[in-house]
Write an enzyme that holds these catalytic residues in place. Structure first.
Site, PDB file in Angstrom:
ATOM      1  N   MET A  37      42.060  27.567  -5.344  1.00  0.00           N
ATOM      2  CA  MET A  37      42.611  26.408  -6.062  1.00  0.00           C
ATOM      3  C   MET A  37      43.477  26.901  -7.237  1.00  0.00           C
ATOM      4  O   MET A  37      43.712  26.166  -8.194  1.00  0.00           O
ATOM      5  CB  MET A  37      41.488  25.499  -6.562  1.00  0.00           C
ATOM      6  CG  MET A  37      40.669  24.911  -5.410  1.00  0.00           C
ATOM      7  SD  MET A  37      39.868  23.360  -5.787  1.00  0.00           S
ATOM      8  CE  MET A  37      38.840  23.824  -7.142  1.00  0.00           C
ATOM      9  N   GLY A  38      43.926  28.134  -7.164  1.00  0.00           N
ATOM     10  CA  GLY A  38      44.779  28.674  -8.225  1.00  0.00           C
ATOM     11  C   GLY A  38      43.971  29.048  -9.453  1.00  0.00           C
ATOM     12  O   GLY A  38      42.758  29.256  -9.369  1.00  0.00           O
ATOM     13  N   HIS A  44      39.519  36.594  -7.863  1.00  0.00           N
ATOM     14  CA  HIS A  44      40.336  36.256  -6.692  1.00  0.00           C
ATOM     15  C   HIS A  44      41.023  37.506  -6.139  1.00  0.00           C
ATOM     16  O   HIS A  44      41.217  37.642  -4.936  1.00  0.00           O
ATOM     17  CB  HIS A  44      41.413  35.240  -7.067  1.00  0.00           C
ATOM     18  CG  HIS A  44      40.900  33.877  -7.406  1.00  0.00           C
ATOM     19  ND1 HIS A  44      40.917  33.365  -8.680  1.00  0.00           N
ATOM     20  CD2 HIS A  44      40.350  32.909  -6.624  1.00  0.00           C
ATOM     21  CE1 HIS A  44      40.406  32.153  -8.675  1.00  0.00           C
ATOM     22  NE2 HIS A  44      40.048  31.850  -7.447  1.00  0.00           N
ATOM     23  N   GLY A 154      34.516  33.792  -1.803  1.00  0.00           N
ATOM     24  CA  GLY A 154      33.619  34.491  -2.708  1.00  0.00           C
ATOM     25  C   GLY A 154      32.174  34.033  -2.550  1.00  0.00           C
ATOM     26  O   GLY A 154      31.902  32.858  -2.290  1.00  0.00           O
ATOM     27  N   LYS A 156      30.176  33.729  -4.927  1.00  0.00           N
ATOM     28  CA  LYS A 156      29.740  32.927  -6.087  1.00  0.00           C
ATOM     29  C   LYS A 156      29.453  31.494  -5.633  1.00  0.00           C
ATOM     30  O   LYS A 156      28.492  30.882  -6.058  1.00  0.00           O
ATOM     31  CB  LYS A 156      30.784  32.926  -7.191  1.00  0.00           C
ATOM     32  CG  LYS A 156      30.302  32.124  -8.408  1.00  0.00           C
ATOM     33  CD  LYS A 156      31.257  32.192  -9.557  1.00  0.00           C
ATOM     34  CE  LYS A 156      32.524  31.448  -9.288  1.00  0.00           C
ATOM     35  NZ  LYS A 156      32.324  29.987  -9.129  1.00  0.00           N
ATOM     36  N   ASP A 157      30.346  30.990  -4.750  1.00  0.00           N
ATOM     37  CA  ASP A 157      30.118  29.665  -4.165  1.00  0.00           C
ATOM     38  C   ASP A 157      29.345  29.878  -2.874  1.00  0.00           C
ATOM     39  O   ASP A 157      29.875  29.728  -1.770  1.00  0.00           O
ATOM     40  CB  ASP A 157      31.451  28.971  -3.927  1.00  0.00           C
ATOM     41  CG  ASP A 157      32.208  28.766  -5.224  1.00  0.00           C
ATOM     42  OD1 ASP A 157      31.756  27.977  -6.051  1.00  0.00           O
ATOM     43  OD2 ASP A 157      33.237  29.445  -5.419  1.00  0.00           O
ATOM     44  N   SER A 193      37.295  30.316 -12.465  1.00  0.00           N
ATOM     45  CA  SER A 193      38.439  29.653 -13.126  1.00  0.00           C
ATOM     46  C   SER A 193      37.940  28.729 -14.230  1.00  0.00           C
ATOM     47  O   SER A 193      38.673  28.430 -15.166  1.00  0.00           O
ATOM     48  CB  SER A 193      39.242  28.852 -12.108  1.00  0.00           C
ATOM     49  OG  SER A 193      39.670  29.699 -11.070  1.00  0.00           O
TER      50      SER A 193
HETATM   51  O1  PAF Z   1      36.369  27.831  -3.659  1.00  0.00           O
HETATM   52  C1  PAF Z   1      37.426  27.189  -3.865  1.00  0.00           C
HETATM   53  O2  PAF Z   1      38.265  27.550  -4.687  1.00  0.00           O
HETATM   54  C2  PAF Z   1      37.676  25.926  -3.073  1.00  0.00           C
HETATM   55  O3  PAF Z   1      36.508  25.211  -2.860  1.00  0.00           O
HETATM   56  C3  PAF Z   1      38.429  26.155  -1.765  1.00  0.00           C
HETATM   57  C4  PAF Z   1      37.608  26.999  -0.790  1.00  0.00           C
HETATM   58  C5  PAF Z   1      39.749  26.840  -2.019  1.00  0.00           C
HETATM   59  C6  PAF Z   1      38.705  24.818  -1.048  1.00  0.00           C
HETATM   60  O4  PAF Z   1      39.503  23.995  -1.838  1.00  0.00           O
END
Ligand code: PAF
Length: 287
Positions: A37-38, A44, A154, A156-157, A193
């Site tokens: 998501m930038g 990242h 990642g 982390k999620d 982020s």
């Molecule tokens: O982990 C993230 O940044 C977001 O959930 C993803 C996987 C890019 C989906 O929008």
């Protein structure tokens, strides 16, 4: 002809990405996708490095996905330093950035979704009911567009990663879903982020998260098996440091079901608020 921003090629539509990917594949190269998501940070970039280890061409998608934010969440406030993100991607050797608009991603009349049912119920899914449906829907679209061999996410999620692996398996998607270890700041804070929301004091206080996870890991390695006791200790430490604990659980690493006893592989997962930032972290307890 693709535009170039900060030194990297940027695609804006699915047709542009597909044409690019078809050409790359025709040249016999493998493609890895890193969905983001930038607001890109060093964490990242470790995903990009993992992607690079599996493919000759790397695509980073940058899309702040409205569908995965609840009505009271930080969609508008979410940082969007797009030019810097592109420069970072160029510096890391990314081959293509895909940055669609919300209208391109969700054209008028959009009404199809994908849902992973059980894995998304607990943990983050309990407090963010529509979140994972938004994540799996957008990621499936990105996978369909990118024609990638692998896609990297990642750890982390952690719940997101498990749900995406399940989705790809259940729906026979040819792209392999890979997890990459959590990237940490030198003091241990998991990179995110959302760390930019923390004040200096909150950032310092938030170190309790990694410290208490490491303490739990050390306790288990020393023989502790009492799950409620481990969780109570963790939660108390985070609360004492000023955190507002959303959840702290010890779960089966695949099913994400809470464990009552530590007689098999286990992962400890927490979500805690410090100020405006909801911070996630997790660790292996018994590998
Ligand atoms: O982990 C993230 O940044 C977001 O959930 C993803 C996987 C890019 C989906 O929008």
């Amino acid at each position: 002809m693709l535009e170039r921003i900060g030194g990297v090629a940027v695609a804006r539509t699915p047709a542009q990405v597909r044409a690019w990917s078809q050409e790359v594949r025709a040249a016999g190269k493998r493609i890895a996708l890193v969905p983001t998501m930038g607001a890109l940070h060093a964490g990242h970039m470790t995903l990009v490095d993992t992607a690079r280890a599996h493919a000759e061409a790397v695509i980073v998608s940058i899309f702040v996905n409205p569908m995965q934010f609840g009505p009271k969440e930080d969609f508008s406030a979410y940082p969007r330093p797009f030019a810097d993100d592109c420069a970072r991607c160029a510096h890391q050797g990314v081959d293509l950035v895909y940055a669609p608009t919300p209208e391109t991603m969700y054209p008028r009349g959009f009404q199809s979704h994908v849902e992973v049912e059980q894995l998304t119920q607990g943990l983050c899914g309990a407090a963010r009911p529509a979140h994972f449906r938004g994540v799996t829907t957008v990621v499936l679209k990105l996978l369909n567009i990118a024609l990638a061999d692998v896609a990297v996410f990642g750890e982390k999620d952690y719940q997101q990663l498990q749900a995406l692996k399940r989705m790809a398996l259940d729906l026979d998607h040819p792209t392999r879903i890979l997890g990459a270890p959590i990237a940490r700041e030198p003091d241990g804070l998991a990179m995110s982020s959302r760390n930019v929301y923390l004040t200096a004091d909150e950032r310092q206080a938030a170190l309790v998260i990694v410290r208490s996870l490491r303490a739990a890991q050390a306790q288990v390695r020393a023989g502790e098996r009492d799950v409620p006791q481990l969780i109570a200790t963790l939660a108390a430490a985070m609360t004492k440091a000023g955190g507002r604990v959303d959840y702290a659980q010890i779960v089966d690493p695949q099913s994400l079901q809470p464990l009552e006893t530590l007689d098999r592989p286990a992962r400890v997962i927490v979500a805690t608020w410090f100020g405006r930032a909801r911070l996630l972290d997790n660790m292996d307890l018994l590998p």
